[in-house]
Design an enzyme around this catalytic site. Structure first.
Site, PDB file in Angstrom:
ATOM      1  N   HIS A 244       7.102   9.181   4.595  1.00  0.00           N
ATOM      2  CA  HIS A 244       6.492   9.719   4.888  1.00  0.00           C
ATOM      3  C   HIS A 244       6.056  10.733   4.785  1.00  0.00           C
ATOM      4  O   HIS A 244       5.640  11.587   5.419  1.00  0.00           O
ATOM      5  CB  HIS A 244       5.228   8.972   6.025  1.00  0.00           C
ATOM      6  CG  HIS A 244       4.789   7.610   6.563  1.00  0.00           C
ATOM      7  ND1 HIS A 244       4.036   7.731   7.481  1.00  0.00           N
ATOM      8  CD2 HIS A 244       5.617   6.574   6.101  1.00  0.00           C
ATOM      9  CE1 HIS A 244       3.413   6.348   7.888  1.00  0.00           C
ATOM     10  NE2 HIS A 244       4.601   5.972   6.616  1.00  0.00           N
TER      11      HIS A 244
ATOM     12  N   GLU B 262      -0.660  -2.357   5.226  1.00  0.00           N
ATOM     13  CA  GLU B 262       0.492  -2.009   6.553  1.00  0.00           C
ATOM     14  C   GLU B 262      -0.012  -1.205   6.731  1.00  0.00           C
ATOM     15  O   GLU B 262       0.210  -0.720   8.468  1.00  0.00           O
ATOM     16  CB  GLU B 262       1.638  -2.266   6.115  1.00  0.00           C
ATOM     17  CG  GLU B 262       2.762  -2.321   6.877  1.00  0.00           C
ATOM     18  CD  GLU B 262       2.835  -0.699   7.592  1.00  0.00           C
ATOM     19  OE1 GLU B 262       3.462  -0.755   8.629  1.00  0.00           O
ATOM     20  OE2 GLU B 262       2.940  -0.663   6.921  1.00  0.00           O
ATOM     21  N   GLU B 263      -0.334  -0.095   6.125  1.00  0.00           N
ATOM     22  CA  GLU B 263      -0.141   1.380   7.187  1.00  0.00           C
ATOM     23  C   GLU B 263      -1.358   1.873   7.600  1.00  0.00           C
ATOM     24  O   GLU B 263      -2.343   2.588   7.127  1.00  0.00           O
ATOM     25  CB  GLU B 263      -0.248   2.462   5.872  1.00  0.00           C
ATOM     26  CG  GLU B 263       0.982   2.769   4.857  1.00  0.00           C
ATOM     27  CD  GLU B 263       2.475   3.235   5.720  1.00  0.00           C
ATOM     28  OE1 GLU B 263       2.244   3.203   6.793  1.00  0.00           O
ATOM     29  OE2 GLU B 263       3.512   3.102   5.304  1.00  0.00           O
TER      30      GLU B 263
ATOM     31  N   ASP C 262       0.683  -1.221  -0.731  1.00  0.00           N
ATOM     32  CA  ASP C 262       0.094  -0.166   0.378  1.00  0.00           C
ATOM     33  C   ASP C 262       0.906   1.021   0.111  1.00  0.00           C
ATOM     34  O   ASP C 262       2.153   1.691   0.780  1.00  0.00           O
ATOM     35  CB  ASP C 262      -1.258   0.487   0.909  1.00  0.00           C
ATOM     36  CG  ASP C 262      -0.245  -0.467   2.676  1.00  0.00           C
ATOM     37  OD1 ASP C 262       1.266  -1.172   2.656  1.00  0.00           O
ATOM     38  OD2 ASP C 262      -0.525   0.215   3.711  1.00  0.00           O
TER      39      ASP C 262
END
Ligand SMILES: [Zn+2]
Ligand SMILES: [Zn+2]
Length: 523
Positions: A458, A207-208, A146
């Site tokens: 990020h 995963e996020e 993702d």
């Protein structure tokens, strides 16, 4: 632009008809037939010698001060490896929406001749590579798929995200490219005929924050599969993350907690509103909520042992609507980080007590809720860390300092769910872009004093040094070839030796704890 996107979406499948590197199938066939009856099992896997001209090319590419051992087979994939990564980078998909990504991954795996299963844990893909000998272990390798809801700001790269407000700002594009390339190399006959057991390739969604790993596990990704994939239960599990705080050529692998557990909370406060000029009879939510924030920040400094790690961050505060109105309700949200469950429990208890105190002091009601699935700490197993370290040292044979083993980050990662179930190791592969920059230069994680510009995960300008891809592939190939170079040992003591780790993380039952600690509406 839609048609453009779909044209280039064929890139992985194009790359997926790979020239099966240098091993002629003739040679493979001969060896398979002659090696069957009296097998001479090599004690350890040694990567092939690299021809001089290739070695010079590799040294030119990496220009390290120490030798770097990338095999010719791995080096030959370089162009396709980068193409794959850039394709994924240009076409990111958010958590639980990795539909096209999953489709491309599945067709790539199918084109390699691997048994492939789609829609595992919703949008996940699992493929299995069977060695020529079925008497070995089942080793799982995992990549996450993702992207993040972040607008990329890297206009200088041609493969910048084509989607507004979505980008691979964590590097999961690299993870997919690495794992597909590992699959491609290992499915070559030269490798297959040496392998005892099988390799399970896990391409995981969300995963996020979504806890995709948990969904894959609940869907049986670690269990034996007698039908579609025809493979035994997973014995060991490995995964890597490219890490931009670490320079290229450095690896972090440590036993024990590598990454923190995390949980997100939302605290809602409800008072009695009124006219800003007439406080009597009201319960001011602004006053209550500011006191709440201050007291939450006392938990780590005053309640945790000085030698324990924990973080309580209040990320948002929302309260009030007008200067002359006493606010009726408001909320704060935040995150908790911890390296062991005792700390997590303590923090939750303290949050609960503080909220009770705020209720009594200010005549408001306070509700705490935990949002999304909490991630347990990512706790590596000592033996498996050693296997990864050995695989790394085969890539950097003359550099003993390549593996950093004292780094812990309070970032969280849902690979922890796999490590709750199976022995394994999660490790970081340095991908830092080595650039000097002025004011915002920082020291990197490896203790190097040199200040460099860090393109943080990020963030809109996240970047990787793509040479890390070759390093990641080579480590994984070395690791699998070593682990599957021999039949499965019946009395494997690995689990016993790591028993303390296992107990510690198996105690962690995120959902139960959260429900127990939740403050109900009646409190
Ligand atoms: Zn991330
Ligand atoms: Zn990530």
């Amino acid at each position: 632009s839609k048609s453009k996107a779909s044209t280039s979406s064929s890139t992985p499948s194009k790359a997926s008809a790979p020239p099966k590197t240098s091993s002629p199938s003739k040679a493979a066939a001969t060896v398979v037939s002659s090696s069957r009856p009296t097998e001479s099992v090599p004690a350890h896997y040694e990567p092939e010698k690299v021809p001089m001209d290739v070695r010079q090319e590799i040294e030119k590419l990496f220009h390290t001060s120490y030798p770097i051992h990338i095999t010719k087979d791995v080096f030959d994939t370089k162009a396709d490896l980068i193409k794959l990564r850039r394709y994924f980078h240009a076409n990111p998909e958010l958590s639980w929406q990795e539909v096209q990504t999953a489709k491309n991954i599945a067709s790539y795996c199918e084109s390699l001749g691997l048994a492939t299963k789609k829609n595992v844990g919703r949008t996940g893909v699992v493929a299995v590579l069977h060695g020529a000998h079925s008497d070995g272990e089942c080793i799982a390798l995992r990549a996450d798929m993702d992207a993040l809801p972040i607008q990329e700001e890297n206009p200088h790269i041609k493969y910048q995200s084509r989607k507004a407000n979505v980008s691979h700002a964590c590097g999961h594009d690299c993870h997919m490219a690495i794992l597909l390339t590992v699959a491609r190399i290992l499915s070559g006959p030269k490798y297959v005929r040496q392998l005892h057991g099988c390799v399970k390739l896990i391409f995981q969604p969300a995963e996020e924050g979504g806890g995709g790993a948990k969904f894959m596990i609940d869907d049986g990704v670690l269990d034996a599969d007698d039908s579609q994939l025809n493979c035994p239960a997973v014995d060991q599990v490995y995964g890597l993350h490219v890490w931009s705080y670490l320079k290229l050529g450095k690896i972090v692998a440590k036993s024990g907690a590598l990454m923190a557990g995390s949980a997100h909370f939302e605290i809602r406060v409800r008072g009695v509103g009124g006219h800003g000029a007439e406080p009597k009879g009201t319960s001011d939510t602004v006053l209550a909520i500011t006191q709440l924030c201050i007291q939450l920040h006392s938990i780590v400094s005053r309640n945790l042992s000085a030698t324990d790690c924990g973080v309580v961050t209040v990320g948002t505060m929302r309260v009030g609507a007008a200067p002359n109105v006493i606010a009726e309700d408001g909320s704060v949200t935040g995150t908790i980080r911890f390296l062991n469950t005792a700390v997590f429990e303590l923090i939750q208890q303290r949050i609960q007590s503080i909220c009770r105190g705020i209720e009594l002091s200010f005549g408001v009601t306070v509700n705490v809720e935990y949002r999304s699935i909490p991630y347990p700490p990512t706790v590596n197993h000592a033996k498996n860390v050693q296997y990864v370290t050995d695989a790394v040292h085969k890539v950097f044979p003359a550099n003993e300092n390549v593996v950093v083993s004292n780094l812990t980050t309070m970032a969280a990662e849902d690979f922890s769910f796999y490590l709750n179930e199976r022995p394994g190791c999660y490790f970081f592969v340095g991908c830092g872009v080595d650039e000097y920059e002025g004011d915002d230069a920082k020291n990197m994680d490896d203790g190097d004093d040199k200040k460099v510009k860090i393109y943080a995960h990020h963030t809109p300008t996240f970047r990787v040094d793509e040479r890390c891809l070759l390093i990641g592939v080579q480590i994984m190939v070395n690791l699998v070839m070593e682990l599957l170079s021999k039949p499965k040992q019946v009395n494997n003591t690995a689990q016993n030796e790591d028993a303390t780790d296992m107990i510690q993380i198996n105690d962690f039952k995120p959902n139960e704890q959260i429900e127990d600690k939740m403050i109900g509406n009646d409190s």
